[in-house]
Design an enzyme around this catalytic site. Structure first.
Site, PDB file in Angstrom:
ATOM      1  N   TYR A 478       0.874  -1.182   0.000  1.00  0.00           N
ATOM      2  CA  TYR A 478       0.000   0.000   0.000  1.00  0.00           C
ATOM      3  C   TYR A 478       0.912   1.233   0.000  1.00  0.00           C
ATOM      4  O   TYR A 478       0.861   2.064   0.895  1.00  0.00           O
ATOM      5  CB  TYR A 478      -0.914   0.009   1.227  1.00  0.00           C
ATOM      6  CG  TYR A 478      -2.038  -1.005   1.205  1.00  0.00           C
ATOM      7  CD1 TYR A 478      -2.293  -1.777   0.072  1.00  0.00           C
ATOM      8  CD2 TYR A 478      -2.870  -1.174   2.304  1.00  0.00           C
ATOM      9  CE1 TYR A 478      -3.329  -2.700   0.049  1.00  0.00           C
ATOM     10  CE2 TYR A 478      -3.908  -2.095   2.292  1.00  0.00           C
ATOM     11  CZ  TYR A 478      -4.129  -2.854   1.166  1.00  0.00           C
ATOM     12  OH  TYR A 478      -5.162  -3.768   1.144  1.00  0.00           O
ATOM     13  N   ARG A 479       1.720   1.328  -0.999  1.00  0.00           N
ATOM     14  CA  ARG A 479       2.753   2.372  -1.089  1.00  0.00           C
ATOM     15  C   ARG A 479       2.213   3.748  -0.717  1.00  0.00           C
ATOM     16  O   ARG A 479       1.186   4.183  -1.216  1.00  0.00           O
ATOM     17  CB  ARG A 479       3.278   2.430  -2.521  1.00  0.00           C
ATOM     18  CG  ARG A 479       4.294   3.522  -2.750  1.00  0.00           C
ATOM     19  CD  ARG A 479       5.686   3.106  -2.583  1.00  0.00           C
ATOM     20  NE  ARG A 479       5.982   1.942  -3.404  1.00  0.00           N
ATOM     21  CZ  ARG A 479       6.968   1.090  -3.133  1.00  0.00           C
ATOM     22  NH1 ARG A 479       7.740   1.283  -2.102  1.00  0.00           N
ATOM     23  NH2 ARG A 479       7.178   0.049  -3.924  1.00  0.00           N
TER      24      ARG A 479
END
Ligand code: FAD
Ligand code: NAG
Ligand code: NAG
Ligand code: NAG
Ligand code: NAG
Ligand code: NAG
Ligand code: NAG
Ligand code: NAG
Length: 566
Positions: A478-479
């Site tokens: 979930y950059r």
């Protein structure tokens, strides 16, 4: 795409270079790409194929190619930085050549598989860069007899699920729920989906891999060694090399699984539902995954008023009667009835989770078209249940913000059994659930973007007392560039620790050690990659800051290799 089209721009540059050696007025980008082109031409194994796999900004196919795997409209604007070249390898030697040439020129190489990175770091950079686009690497071979599959990194999860289903109705693989996600980023970053509680993460089932390393060698597990093999199962591939394929062990799925989706608003006791969900979902039968989606919606009761809707979306690896019985006892507030459940095949559940219409054929999983919007995501981990008062405050904040929602993904089950240093992914026992903050919008514009991204950031700040701290954890897949980026200057280790400890906790240090060994020149870098080992005094200082332990649960990860301190 016209693959046989010549490269007029190249020819011009090439001529210029031949007539007079590097002219100082030549823009850097032109110089860099002509050198890169020449370097590739010098690779004797595929010299004649270079023009089929290299696309410059002036090529008519360039924009289409670049946009084909942009999955977030935020990064689809004229001001989004563009690569000098997109290179689309068709075989291993092309990847080797690209790595070798990028290294010899010193230009940044961004690796893109499915392009789903939430911050677009597989295809954007603030320095001159080349995209190595892996979409041609999409072969998948499924061997049911041995229950393994070899999957190239440019394949999508949907393609992997489809190829497994073609050969067996009782095998599956535990990965993400969105079929268009690329194997390259997903597996190298951990990979979780709706079977996480029964089977753990995708990386818990990876048994081999092929990588092109910083020296341009193609290595399998045995050749790369245990340490690098450990790193590319959750540490993010892009810090270590170009992963060409993963070999995975398949898992057994029942012939019939059950799905359901039940939602309640605040007027329908959603708060009670969320309170009970927190106690049930992380501890329930391992075969049951109950995702909780929380979002502001229009009230059905009071016109013009907004309320919060809590929706439970579930997969049970078993029949409807059994799950209705389990939840009748453990989760009465949900009020689940058999009528709310649908029994189907595992591949049917894959389509259901991906929101395809009832009756859609599995072939839909092979479709690479994607309807994108503008979006911003963030993540957190929750270790203790949130009280009723806590939830009520959160609803108030969400209703004020109006658009940002949450997805709560329960952990527990298999996740509690895997040690937190078995892979770089450290968020195992002790986590009740992971939060995804999610805001999507459809309108372009910088002000609109600021509005919505700030909503997500405000909600993230509001959640501070309810989520993990020291470190405040985050999920690599979930950059989120808000949690820190690296400039790779003299403080690169400390800069890396800011986001690295959130993503990897104490595994950060081991990743740095491996990085230093396999890529000392930092060829494979991006905004949040693992930095190399700094000079020793600084390192010792930084480590002292990082090793602030907070509970016995993390002890296993502190017993790491301390040899870096010597
Ligand atoms: C719609 C959507 C749904 C999602 N659902 C889930 C989910 O259910 N579960 C989950 O865990 N995650 C999910 N994600 C997050 C997703 O797993 C990550 O964004 C993942 O990194 C995407 O992989 P990719 O190959 O598509 O991305 P890319 O943008 O191509 O790559 C992501 C990162 O990996 C690097 N990389 C890519 N390929 C390689 C390679 N071959 N070798 C080395 N490095 C490489 C890139 O350089 C970049 O740093 C979702 C994302 C989206 C947009
Ligand atoms: C290509 O090869 C030639 C001949 O060996 C050499 O002179 C030249 O420097 C090489 N160019 C690049 C960019 O590698
Ligand atoms: C990017 O823009 C192109 C052209 O305007 C469009 O076709 C494509 O759908 C867009 N992609 C995304 C992810 O917004
Ligand atoms: C995929 O498999 C085909 C058939 O074996 C082969 O010709 C092709 O080169 C493979 N592609 C890649 C990228 O490995
Ligand atoms: C669940 O089933 C009952 C009985 O058929 C029905 O009244 C109710 O609306 C259903 N709930 C949902 C969310 O579909
Ligand atoms: C909400 O909970 C109250 C108290 O437990 C109960 O009386 C009421 O029927 C519930 N409402 C709904 C819509 O389930
Ligand atoms: C899909 O349609 C079939 C036939 O109309 C129906 O029996 C089944 O319950 C539906 N499934 C879902 C998930 O809606
Ligand atoms: C900001 O977001 C809110 C909804 O959350 C919306 O009502 C408002 O119009 C937005 N403003 C802009 C400039 O987009």
């Amino acid at each position: 795409m016209n693959k046989s089209s010549p490269f007029p721009y190249f020819s011009v540059i090439f001529l210029l270079l031949n007539v007079s050696p590097i002219i100082s007025t030549t823009p850097t980008t032109e110089k860099e790409y002509s050198t890169f082109y020449q370097c590739l031409k010098n690779q004797t194994t595929f010299s004649d194929q270079v023009s089929n796999i290299l696309f410059t900004q002036t090529n008519p196919s360039f924009s289409t190619l670049l946009q084909a795997y942009i999955r977030n409209s935020r990064f689809n604007t004229t001001s989004t930085p563009k690569p000098i070249i997109v290179i689309t390898p068709q075989q291993g030697s092309h990847v080797q050549g690209a790595v070798f040439c990028a290294k010899s020129i010193g230009i940044q190489l961004k690796i893109r598989s499915g392009g789903h990175d939430y911050e677009g770091i597989s295809y954007i950079s603030n320095e001159p860069f080349i995209i190595l686009d892996m979409f041609n690497f999409r072969n998948i071979t499924v061997d049911i007899e041995n229950e393994v599959a070899m999957v190239q990194t440019g394949a999508t999860l949907g393609e992997l699920y489809y190829r497994i289903w073609e050969k067996s109705k009782v095998h599956g693989f535990p990965s993400g729920v969105c079929p268009s996600v690329g194997v390259g980023g997903h597996l190298s970053g951990g990979g979780y989906g709706n079977m996480i509680r029964n089977f753990g993460l995708s990386i818990d089932h990876v048994i081999d891999a092929q990588i092109v390393d910083a020296n341009g060698r193609i290595l399998d597990k045995e050749a790369m060694g245990e340490e690098l093999f450990w790193a590319i199962r959750g540490g993010g591939g892009a810090s270590f090399g170009v992963i060409i394929s993963y070999t995975v062990k398949l898992v057994h799925v029942p012939e019939i699984v059950t799905v359901f989706k039940v939602g309640k608003t605040l007027e329908e006791n959603a708060t009670e539902l969320v309170l009970q969900w927190q106690k049930v979902a992380p501890l329930a039968d391992d075969r049951l995954f109950m995702r909780l989606i929380l979002q502001p919606v229009s009230s059905k009761v009071v016109k013009g008023k907004k309320t919060i809707e809590a929706t439970v979306m579930a997969l049970f690896l078993g029949g409807a009667d059994e799950v209705v019985k389990i939840l009748g006892k453990e989760f009465p507030v949900l009020g689940l009835m058999k009528e709310n459940c649908s029994e189907m095949s595992w591949i049917g559940s894959v389509l259901w989770w991906a929101n395809f219409d009832n009756g859609t054929k599995p072939d839909a999983l092979l479709d690479r078209n994607y309807e994108a919007s503008f979006s911003k995501k963030k993540s957190d981990y929750v270790e203790k249940t949130i009280s009723k008062e806590g939830l009520e405050g959160i609803w108030k904040e969400m209703l004020e913000l109006r658009k940002t929602g949450f997805v709560f993904n329960p952990y527990g089950g298999k996740m509690n059994e895997v040690p937190c240093d078995a892979t770089p992914f450290p968020h195992r026992a002790g986590n009740l659930f992971k939060i995804q903050y999610s805001v999507n919008w459809d309108e372009p514009g910088i002000d609109v973007e600021r509005n919505f991204t700030n909503q997500a950031r405000r909600l993230y700040r509001y959640m501070t007392p309810f989520v993990s701290n020291s470190p405040r954890r985050a999920f690599l897949n979930y950059r989120d560039l808000d949690i820190g980026t690296n400039n790779f200057g003299k403080n690169s280790y400390e800069e890396g620790a800011v986001y690295g400890v959130k993503y990897f906790n104490n595994n950060y240090q081991r990743l740095v050690k491996i990085k230093t060994k396999v890529d000392p020149e930092n060829i494979f870098r991006n905004e949040q990659s693992i930095p190399t080992h700094p000079s020793k005094p600084e390192f010792a200082h930084a480590s002292a800051i990082i090793y602030v332990m907070k509970s016995g649960q993390d002890l296993a990860c502190t017993l790491l290799d301390w040899s870096l301190h010597e």
